[in-house]
Design a protein around this motif. Structure first.
Motif, short mmCIF file in Angstrom:
data_model
loop_
_atom_site.label_atom_id
_atom_site.label_comp_id
_atom_site.label_asym_id
_atom_site.label_seq_id
_atom_site.Cartn_x
_atom_site.Cartn_y
_atom_site.Cartn_z
N LYS A 58 65.04 -10.29 18.16
CA LYS A 58 64.71 -11.70 18.36
C LYS A 58 65.45 -12.26 19.57
N ILE A 59 66.74 -12.01 19.66
CA ILE A 59 67.53 -12.55 20.77
C ILE A 59 67.08 -11.92 22.09
N SER A 60 66.78 -10.63 22.06
CA SER A 60 66.31 -9.96 23.27
C SER A 60 65.01 -10.57 23.76
N GLY A 61 64.09 -10.86 22.82
CA GLY A 61 62.82 -11.47 23.19
C GLY A 61 63.00 -12.88 23.73
N GLU A 62 63.87 -13.66 23.10
CA GLU A 62 64.11 -15.02 23.57
C GLU A 62 64.80 -15.02 24.93
N ARG A 63 65.70 -14.07 25.14
CA ARG A 63 66.38 -13.97 26.44
C ARG A 63 65.35 -13.69 27.54
N GLU A 64 64.45 -12.78 27.26
CA GLU A 64 63.42 -12.43 28.25
C GLU A 64 62.53 -13.63 28.57
N ARG A 65 62.23 -14.43 27.55
CA ARG A 65 61.36 -15.60 27.77
C ARG A 65 62.07 -16.75 28.46
N LEU A 66 63.38 -16.88 28.21
CA LEU A 66 64.10 -18.06 28.69
C LEU A 66 64.88 -17.86 29.99
N ILE A 80 79.22 -11.32 4.62
CA ILE A 80 79.14 -10.45 5.80
C ILE A 80 77.82 -10.70 6.53
N ALA A 81 76.74 -10.80 5.75
CA ALA A 81 75.43 -11.09 6.35
C ALA A 81 75.43 -12.48 6.98
N ARG A 82 76.08 -13.43 6.31
CA ARG A 82 76.11 -14.80 6.85
C ARG A 82 76.82 -14.84 8.20
N LEU A 83 77.92 -14.12 8.33
CA LEU A 83 78.65 -14.10 9.59
C LEU A 83 77.83 -13.46 10.70
N LYS A 84 77.07 -12.41 10.36
CA LYS A 84 76.21 -11.79 11.36
C LYS A 84 75.11 -12.75 11.78
N LEU A 85 74.54 -13.47 10.84
CA LEU A 85 73.51 -14.45 11.16
C LEU A 85 74.08 -15.58 12.02
N GLN A 86 75.29 -16.02 11.68
CA GLN A 86 75.94 -17.05 12.50
C GLN A 86 76.12 -16.57 13.94
N GLU A 87 76.53 -15.32 14.08
CA GLU A 87 76.71 -14.73 15.41
C GLU A 87 75.39 -14.72 16.18
N LEU A 88 74.31 -14.38 15.49
CA LEU A 88 73.00 -14.32 16.15
C LEU A 88 72.51 -15.71 16.54
N PHE A 89 72.69 -16.69 15.66
CA PHE A 89 72.27 -18.05 16.00
C PHE A 89 73.11 -18.61 17.15
N ALA A 105 74.31 -16.77 19.55
CA ALA A 105 73.76 -16.13 20.75
C ALA A 105 72.48 -16.83 21.19
N TRP A 106 71.67 -17.24 20.24
CA TRP A 106 70.43 -17.96 20.55
C TRP A 106 70.76 -19.32 21.19
N GLU A 107 71.73 -20.00 20.61
CA GLU A 107 72.17 -21.28 21.17
C GLU A 107 72.68 -21.11 22.59
N GLN A 108 73.38 -20.00 22.85
CA GLN A 108 73.91 -19.74 24.19
C GLN A 108 72.79 -19.61 25.22
N LEU A 109 71.66 -19.04 24.80
CA LEU A 109 70.53 -18.92 25.72
C LEU A 109 70.05 -20.31 26.16
N ASP A 134 75.72 -33.35 27.39
CA ASP A 134 76.45 -32.46 26.49
C ASP A 134 75.60 -31.21 26.27
N VAL A 135 75.94 -30.15 26.99
CA VAL A 135 75.11 -28.94 26.98
C VAL A 135 75.03 -28.31 25.60
N ARG A 136 76.16 -28.18 24.92
CA ARG A 136 76.16 -27.54 23.60
C ARG A 136 75.35 -28.37 22.59
N GLN A 137 75.50 -29.66 22.63
CA GLN A 137 74.75 -30.52 21.71
C GLN A 137 73.25 -30.38 21.95
N LEU A 138 72.85 -30.37 23.19
CA LEU A 138 71.43 -30.23 23.52
C LEU A 138 70.90 -28.86 23.10
N ALA A 139 71.70 -27.82 23.30
CA ALA A 139 71.29 -26.47 22.93
C ALA A 139 71.14 -26.36 21.41
#
Length: 219
Positions: free
Chosen positions: A78-86, A130-139, A141-145, A164-169
């Motif tokens: 998902k993140i790879s696809g969003e990175r390519e699009r954005l 553990i799954a929640r922390l991985k999901l948080q990490e992925l979201f 990464a998505w926010e960073q894009l 405010d870049v982070r707030q907008l993201a």
């Protein structure tokens, strides 16, 4: 790196073992996409991936460990696809084309299955830390894009430097996720279009307000 980590374990697999593990994860990901975590059993995965139970348990000790692998697989894709699009979006016209692309993709099944990451978060975040922390990490990464995109807009003078870049993201990620949920429940992507359009319109209003402020200073 810790030798007991999942990544290290995968790295130690033979090519045949890695192929089997990949098939199990990809099959589980597709079953979970359609049926959900709760509606997918290990027996379902064994049958659909055409492996034996002993092969599955060689790679995953239980269902939570398989679900975590699915989260990593789905999230990275998902993140790879969003990175390519954005990553090359530098104009509002480009941002609208990005919006059109994800809405059109979601429209192929009338928004039926929502966002793969959002659906996983809804099912496992409260039950597997553990799954929640991985999901948080992925979201994150998505926010960073989106942060990277908005910073490019700032550099090109499309968004005020004071924004405010982070707030907008965060707002963009929320708009996309909320749009997926609304489309899923209504079987109609129109609410998703509206949610993302609101986020884009907010960026444009910030730009317009900044222009008016500059004009006022010159007057």
């Amino acid at each position: 790196m810790d030798d007991s980590s999942p990544t290290s374990a995968v790295a130690r697999l033979t090519p045949r073992g890695a192929k089997t593990r990949s098939r199990i994860v990809e099959t589980a990901a597709e079953l979970i996409r359609v049926r959900g975590v709760g509606g997918t059993t290990l027996d379902d995965v064994v049958s659909a991936s055409k492996v034996s139970k002993s092969q599955l348990y060689r790679h995953f000790e239980d269902k939570p460990s398989l679900v975590r692998a699915v989260i990593e697989h789905v999230g990275d894709r998902k993140i790879s696809g969003e990175r390519e699009r954005l990553e090359n979006v530098r104009t509002f016209a480009g941002l609208r084309r990005w919006r059109d692309a994800i809405v059109e993709t979601n429209a192929l099944q009338d928004g039926r299955y929502g966002c793969s990451l959002g659906s996983l978060a809804n099912e496992v975040a409260d039950h597997d830390w553990i799954a929640r922390l991985k999901l948080q990490e992925l979201f994150t990464a998505w926010e960073q894009l989106f942060m990277d995109l908005i910073e490019r807009f700032q550099q090109d003078g499309l968004v005020p430097a004071s924004a405010d870049v982070r707030q907008l993201a965060t707002g963009f990620v929320a708009a996309v996720q909320g749009g997926y949920v609304l489309a899923q429940t209504s079987r109609d992507v129109a609410p998703m279009e509206s949610a993302i359009d609101m986020a884009i319109a907010h960026l444009q209003l910030l730009a317009m307000a900044d222009e008016r402020a500059l004009e006022g200073l010159k007057a």
